[in-house]
Structures are given as C-alpha cells and as structure tokens.
Motif scaffolding. Structure first.
Motif, PDB file in Angstrom:
ATOM      1  N   PRO A 147       0.781  -1.242   0.000  1.00  0.00           N
ATOM      2  CA  PRO A 147       0.000   0.000   0.000  1.00  0.00           C
ATOM      3  C   PRO A 147       0.807   1.283   0.000  1.00  0.00           C
ATOM      4  O   PRO A 147       0.342   2.296  -0.546  1.00  0.00           O
ATOM      5  CB  PRO A 147      -0.831  -0.123   1.276  1.00  0.00           C
ATOM      6  CG  PRO A 147      -1.058  -1.592   1.419  1.00  0.00           C
ATOM      7  CD  PRO A 147       0.253  -2.195   1.004  1.00  0.00           C
ATOM      8  N   ILE A 148       2.007   1.295   0.564  1.00  0.00           N
ATOM      9  CA  ILE A 148       2.782   2.538   0.512  1.00  0.00           C
ATOM     10  C   ILE A 148       3.184   2.832  -0.934  1.00  0.00           C
ATOM     11  O   ILE A 148       3.232   3.992  -1.363  1.00  0.00           O
ATOM     12  CB  ILE A 148       4.015   2.492   1.445  1.00  0.00           C
ATOM     13  CG1 ILE A 148       4.572   3.912   1.622  1.00  0.00           C
ATOM     14  CG2 ILE A 148       5.085   1.515   0.946  1.00  0.00           C
ATOM     15  CD1 ILE A 148       5.416   4.109   2.841  1.00  0.00           C
ATOM     16  N   GLY A 175      -7.927  10.231   5.172  1.00  0.00           N
ATOM     17  CA  GLY A 175      -6.570  10.765   5.141  1.00  0.00           C
ATOM     18  C   GLY A 175      -5.480   9.759   5.432  1.00  0.00           C
ATOM     19  O   GLY A 175      -4.297  10.115   5.457  1.00  0.00           O
ATOM     20  N   LYS A 176      -5.835   8.505   5.662  1.00  0.00           N
ATOM     21  CA  LYS A 176      -4.846   7.463   5.930  1.00  0.00           C
ATOM     22  C   LYS A 176      -4.957   6.372   4.877  1.00  0.00           C
ATOM     23  O   LYS A 176      -6.019   6.132   4.316  1.00  0.00           O
ATOM     24  CB  LYS A 176      -5.072   6.828   7.311  1.00  0.00           C
ATOM     25  CG  LYS A 176      -4.761   7.729   8.484  1.00  0.00           C
ATOM     26  CD  LYS A 176      -4.953   6.961   9.781  1.00  0.00           C
ATOM     27  CE  LYS A 176      -4.600   7.812  10.990  1.00  0.00           C
ATOM     28  NZ  LYS A 176      -4.779   7.055  12.247  1.00  0.00           N
ATOM     29  N   ARG A 177      -3.816   5.712   4.623  1.00  0.00           N
ATOM     30  CA  ARG A 177      -3.836   4.551   3.741  1.00  0.00           C
ATOM     31  C   ARG A 177      -4.226   3.338   4.563  1.00  0.00           C
ATOM     32  O   ARG A 177      -3.625   3.071   5.616  1.00  0.00           O
ATOM     33  CB  ARG A 177      -2.453   4.328   3.102  1.00  0.00           C
ATOM     34  CG  ARG A 177      -2.514   3.392   1.876  1.00  0.00           C
ATOM     35  CD  ARG A 177      -3.049   4.135   0.677  1.00  0.00           C
ATOM     36  NE  ARG A 177      -3.356   3.243  -0.439  1.00  0.00           N
ATOM     37  CZ  ARG A 177      -3.846   3.678  -1.604  1.00  0.00           C
ATOM     38  NH1 ARG A 177      -4.069   4.968  -1.779  1.00  0.00           N
ATOM     39  NH2 ARG A 177      -4.123   2.842  -2.570  1.00  0.00           N
ATOM     40  N   ASN A 338       8.636   2.330   4.902  1.00  0.00           N
ATOM     41  CA  ASN A 338       8.109   1.529   3.789  1.00  0.00           C
ATOM     42  C   ASN A 338       6.989   0.591   4.231  1.00  0.00           C
ATOM     43  O   ASN A 338       6.542  -0.250   3.452  1.00  0.00           O
ATOM     44  CB  ASN A 338       9.224   0.754   3.076  1.00  0.00           C
ATOM     45  CG  ASN A 338       9.903  -0.284   3.953  1.00  0.00           C
ATOM     46  OD1 ASN A 338       9.487  -0.533   5.084  1.00  0.00           O
ATOM     47  ND2 ASN A 338      10.962  -0.894   3.440  1.00  0.00           N
ATOM     48  N   CYS A 339       6.533   0.755   5.464  1.00  0.00           N
ATOM     49  CA  CYS A 339       5.436  -0.062   5.980  1.00  0.00           C
ATOM     50  C   CYS A 339       4.580   0.808   6.898  1.00  0.00           C
ATOM     51  O   CYS A 339       5.099   1.416   7.846  1.00  0.00           O
ATOM     52  CB  CYS A 339       5.987  -1.267   6.738  1.00  0.00           C
ATOM     53  SG  CYS A 339       4.722  -2.480   7.176  1.00  0.00           S
ATOM     54  N   LEU A 340       3.284   0.877   6.615  1.00  0.00           N
ATOM     55  CA  LEU A 340       2.387   1.809   7.299  1.00  0.00           C
ATOM     56  C   LEU A 340       1.599   1.117   8.408  1.00  0.00           C
ATOM     57  O   LEU A 340       0.912   0.119   8.180  1.00  0.00           O
ATOM     58  CB  LEU A 340       1.411   2.420   6.293  1.00  0.00           C
ATOM     59  CG  LEU A 340       2.048   3.223   5.151  1.00  0.00           C
ATOM     60  CD1 LEU A 340       1.001   3.541   4.090  1.00  0.00           C
ATOM     61  CD2 LEU A 340       2.676   4.506   5.691  1.00  0.00           C
TER      62      LEU A 340
END
Length: 358
Positions: A147-148, A175-177, A338-340
C-alpha cells in the motif's frame, strides 16, 4: 528546489500461488513526486523439483527447510544475473519478497524463504529482503506491504486490488492509507483446477461450466475472517477453514466448487468497496486473477453501475507486485518508512527489510 534521485532496482516476487518468479527491472525517480518505469520484465517458471519443494515447504523439517532457503536464494540470484546479462542491464540492488512458508502474525511469525546472502552471492548485487518481520515484531500483520507503493505510485486510483494467491485491497480512508486481505483467490482456484488436471483454470472456463452451490456459498460467507474489522491478513494456514467447507461437499464436481468460489470472491470484494460521493470510484485490478475472464465478467456485472474498473496493459497486471517490492527496497535504501501502521496495525510506521552487501 527539490533534489532528484534515480534508482534502478530489480524487484522479485514469488507469490503464494507458486507458479514462478516475477522479475521486474524498474527505474524510480524522486522529484516532487515519485515516478516509475518498468524497463523490462520476465516470469521464470520454477523448475519442476524446486516448484514441488516450495509448494510443500510448510511441511518440511528444520534442516530441509533451511537447505531449501539457500537453494531457492541461489536459484533466484542466478535468474537475476542471467536476466540482466541477457538484457544488457545494470542494477543497483535486488529487492526480493521471498516465498512465504508460514504467516502467523498472532504468534509474531512470518517466514519468507529465499536466503539473502545466497541471492547476493549468486547475483553479485546488494540485496534487500525479509520485509515483513519487523512489522510483525511491532505487533502488526506484516501484510499487506504494497500500500505505501500504491499511495506514492498509484495514488490517482481510488481502490487498488491485487488478485494473486490471496486477494487484497488498498485505499485512502479519512486521510490514511488502509489495506487488508479480502479473501483467498488463486490458492483455492488453482487447487481445484489441479483436481481436473489443469495447473490453473485458464480464463475461468472450468468455473463457467459449473453451477452455484448455495449452501457452500452461505457457509463460506459466514467464516470468522469476514467478521474481523481493521488490519487483517490471510496465510496458507488459514485455508483449512475453507477446505473443511469445500471438502465436505465431496459429492460436488470441481467445476461447481470453482464456480461457487468465483461468486464468493465477487461478493466479498463488493462488500469492501464503498461509493465515494460525487464521483464514480476507479478500481485498479492487477495480478493473475485479472486474466480470469469469467471472474472479471461477474465482477463487472456487479460493479459497473457504481464503479469504474480501469483497463491496464499486461505488464502492469503481471508485474505490479514485483515493481512495488523494488520500490520498498528503494525506500529501505533511503532509510524511509516503507510499511504503514495504518495498514498493518503495528505500533508505529517502520522501515522493514534486511540488507546484504549494502
């Protein structure tokens, strides 16, 4: 004035479907925004013996699994070296997803084999792999990881769906993934196609011949996974719950099970897609499942009035995941997130991956 950075990275994807290794030679450029180009790509089928070992890797003892880890890493490195030499290309590094053997985030475990040192030695290039483990240790699912990349490289689409061994989705919300696994996909479809003597159900022809099994569909839709909210992921281990339902229907033809699975998948995908006021949301669909003509027809019929499924070229359908793991490698090289956590449920955003030779 923003600085410009260019990276040329090989992305490797060995998905849970177990059909082969996707290789994508990608160029990324950072100006005000990220841009990408898939310069060249290829899918290398697994040698028969290696493919069998990978499919049964979750059943191996410790020593045999460790040997397979090194064997698979060496093989991947050889394929990268051959690919780059054949195409007269030069890369800065290799970013590899690896082959998932175990995915049990509740136990803080996610194991992908394809040894980094072995890839490094056989390819002659720096390597980044093991992208999931840090997130899992931080309490996250360690998945989905792409997803990023969806945010930075495919942000113009409202929904990004990948149909690989497992179907997953990525989107912006408040506003967030956010992202999560939706349901199994090719892992089960391929399994039942194999009972008909086929490696996979080409164009969904077998499923098209089948009939819907209403009781089976109802039981599948009631599985506990679909009641979970927030970050959630599926692994091969989770398929036992599905197989219990499907194997109980032993009197049914594989074609009927395939047909029912297609309808089940469409229903689960439809449930996670929500209208966006004032627009017809766009859906980017990639992965091998995008070639399942029967599935795509049913999905189109279900969604067309309210959503737009975007037509893509075959390169992006086939190699988006390899592209995005190359991008995760770039972010690791830059020391950037690289990871949310909004995707995985971890305690914080993180920069996952282990490096070799960098």
């Amino acid at each position: 004035m923003s600085s410009t950075s260019i990276y040329k990275i090989v992305g490797l994807m060995s998905g849970t479907s177990g059909d082969g290794l996707d290789i994508a030679f990608c160029e990324f450029e950072k100006k005000d925004k990220w841009s990408y180009t898939i310069i060249d790509s290829d899918t290398v089928p697994f040698p028969k013996k290696l493919g069998k070992k990978l499919k049964k890797s979750h059943l191996l003892n410790g020593q045999k699994l460790s040997l397979l880890d090194v064997e698979f890493g060496s093989w991947m490195g050889d394929q990268v070296k051959y690919f780059l030499t054949k195409k007269s290309l030069s890369a800065q590094a290799v970013a590899s997803h690896g082959h998932t053997v175990f995915h049990q985030p509740s136990k803080k475990l996610s194991l992908q084999i394809g040894n980094g040192w072995a890839i490094h030695q056989s390819s002659g290039l720096p390597v980044i792999n093991d992208f999931r483990m840090l997130d899992v240790q931080l309490g996250g699912q360690g998945a989905p990881l792409v997803p990023i990349g969806d945010r930075f490289l495919f942000g113009e689409y409202d929904y990004c769906i990948n149909l690989g061994g497992i179907a997953n989705i990525s989107m912006d919300f408040d506003g967030k993934r956010i992202a999560f696994d939706i349901c199994p996909f090719n892992l089960l479809l391929n399994h039942y196609a194999e009972t008909c003597g086929k490696a996979y159900d080409k164009n969904g022809k077998l499923a098209r011949k089948g009939k819907l099994l209403p009781k089976v569909l109802k039981a599948l839709n009631k599985l506990p996974f679909y009641q979970k909210e927030g970050a959630k992921s599926l692994g091969r281990e989770d398929l036992d719950e599905y197989l219990k339902i499907l194997e109980l229907s032993g009197e049914y033809k594989p074609e009927n099970i395939l047909h029912t699975l297609v309808v089940h998948y469409v229903e689960q995908i439809r449930k996670v897609l929500h209208p966006i006021p004032g627009k017809k949301p766009s859906i980017l669909i990639t992965g091998g499942g995008a070639y399942n003509v029967f599935f795509m027809e049913i999905l189109q019929m279900e969604l067309t009035e309210n959503f737009e499924i975007v037509a893509l070229d075959s390169t992006l359908i086939n190699f988006k995941e390899a592209l995005l793991f190359a991008f995760l490698g770039v972010l690791k090289m830059r020391g950037e997130v690289n990871c949310l956590a909004s995707v995985t449920g971890a305690t914080r955003d993180n920069c996952g991956g282990t490096t070799y030779g960098l």
